[in-house]
Design a protein around this motif. Structure first.
Motif, PDB file in Angstrom:
ATOM      1  N   LYS A  74       0.811  -1.218   0.000  1.00 36.33           N
ATOM      2  CA  LYS A  74       0.000   0.000   0.000  1.00 36.33           C
ATOM      3  C   LYS A  74       0.843   1.267   0.000  1.00 36.33           C
ATOM      4  CE  LYS A  74      -3.915  -2.086   2.412  1.00 36.33           C
ATOM      5  NZ  LYS A  74      -3.572  -3.428   2.082  1.00 36.33           N
ATOM      6  N   SER A  75       2.125   1.150   0.252  1.00 35.89           N
ATOM      7  CA  SER A  75       2.960   2.345   0.363  1.00 35.89           C
ATOM      8  C   SER A  75       3.796   2.559  -0.889  1.00 35.89           C
ATOM      9  CB  SER A  75       3.855   2.249   1.598  1.00 35.89           C
ATOM     10  OG  SER A  75       4.597   1.063   1.580  1.00 35.89           O
ATOM     11  N   ASP A  76       4.201   3.789  -1.084  1.00 33.81           N
ATOM     12  CA  ASP A  76       4.957   4.181  -2.273  1.00 33.81           C
ATOM     13  C   ASP A  76       6.350   4.666  -1.904  1.00 33.81           C
ATOM     14  OD1 ASP A  76       4.167   6.452  -0.978  1.00 33.81           O
ATOM     15  OD2 ASP A  76       3.605   7.546  -2.780  1.00 33.81           O
ATOM     16  N   VAL A  77       7.042   3.923  -1.042  1.00 36.82           N
ATOM     17  CA  VAL A  77       8.375   4.316  -0.602  1.00 36.82           C
ATOM     18  C   VAL A  77       9.366   4.108  -1.744  1.00 36.82           C
ATOM     19  CG1 VAL A  77      10.245   3.818   1.017  1.00 36.82           C
ATOM     20  CG2 VAL A  77       7.875   3.827   1.815  1.00 36.82           C
ATOM     21  N   LEU A  78      10.159   5.141  -2.020  1.00 38.24           N
ATOM     22  CA  LEU A  78      11.178   5.080  -3.065  1.00 38.24           C
ATOM     23  C   LEU A  78      12.551   5.053  -2.423  1.00 38.24           C
ATOM     24  CD1 LEU A  78       9.817   7.777  -5.554  1.00 38.24           C
ATOM     25  CD2 LEU A  78       9.381   5.327  -5.550  1.00 38.24           C
TER      26      LEU A  78
END
Length: 181
Positions: A74-78
């Motif tokens: 669910k997260s968009d960590v780059l």
């Protein structure tokens, strides 16, 4: 792979994988249309199952596609190391800034870690944990005097508040000035 004449055979490579990866990317985007291309790339790497490829130079860890896990992220960590570049060589007596990006709506913390270019070695904390997001900036500083001469992996490892781990890995070679002559 399906072959002419209604037969099957084992094939590998990017041509064989492209349709599966494209399908998984489409599934991720159907659940998270707000994700960027790089966010989809991170999700594919993060949600994959680890397996090890024995190459001519070293043992390399690669994620194996897991589409059912990918749609759960669910997260968009780059996470991205920009400098030093992959396969960079460093003199042991020269400090180097580590720059790149670690960001995302659910970023909890990140570390910079190193390990010798061997399957059995453990990761060693280089810097961290840090909680601040960094976009195209300073992630930490590498002091090569703390490491012996040789080849290393360097990993930027980030954890999200929902429990997923994201990372970027580069290879570095450290050598003494005397051995470079």
């Amino acid at each position: 792979s399906l072959l002419p004449g209604d037969s099957y055979d084992y094939k590998s490579g990017t041509s064989m994988a492209a349709s599966f990866v494209s399908g998984a990317a489409a599934l991720i985007l159907s659940h998270h249309p707000e994700f960027s291309n790089e966010a989809v790339h991170q999700v594919l790497r993060t949600s994959g199952n680890d397996f090890f490829l024995l190459g001519s130079e070293s043992v390399i860890k690669h994620p194996r596609l897991n589409a059912s896990q990918a749609v759960k992220v669910k997260s968009d960590v780059l996470t991205q190391i920009n400098r030093p570049k992959d396969r960079h060589s460093l003199l042991r007596n020269k400090m180097m800034d580590i720059t790149g990006t670690v960001s995302g709506s659910l970023l909890n913390e990140y570390n910079l870690e190193t390990k010798k270019d061997e399957l059995t070695s453990e990761w060693t904390l280089l810097e961290g944990p840090f909680a601040d997001q960094v976009k195209e900036g300073l992630l930490g500083v590498l002091n090569p005097d703390k490491l012996e001469e040789g080849t290393y992996y360097m990993r930027l490892l980030a954890a999200s508040t929902d429990g997923w781990k994201y990372g970027d890995i580069i290879h570095l070679t450290l050598f003494d000035a005397d051995s470079a002559i």
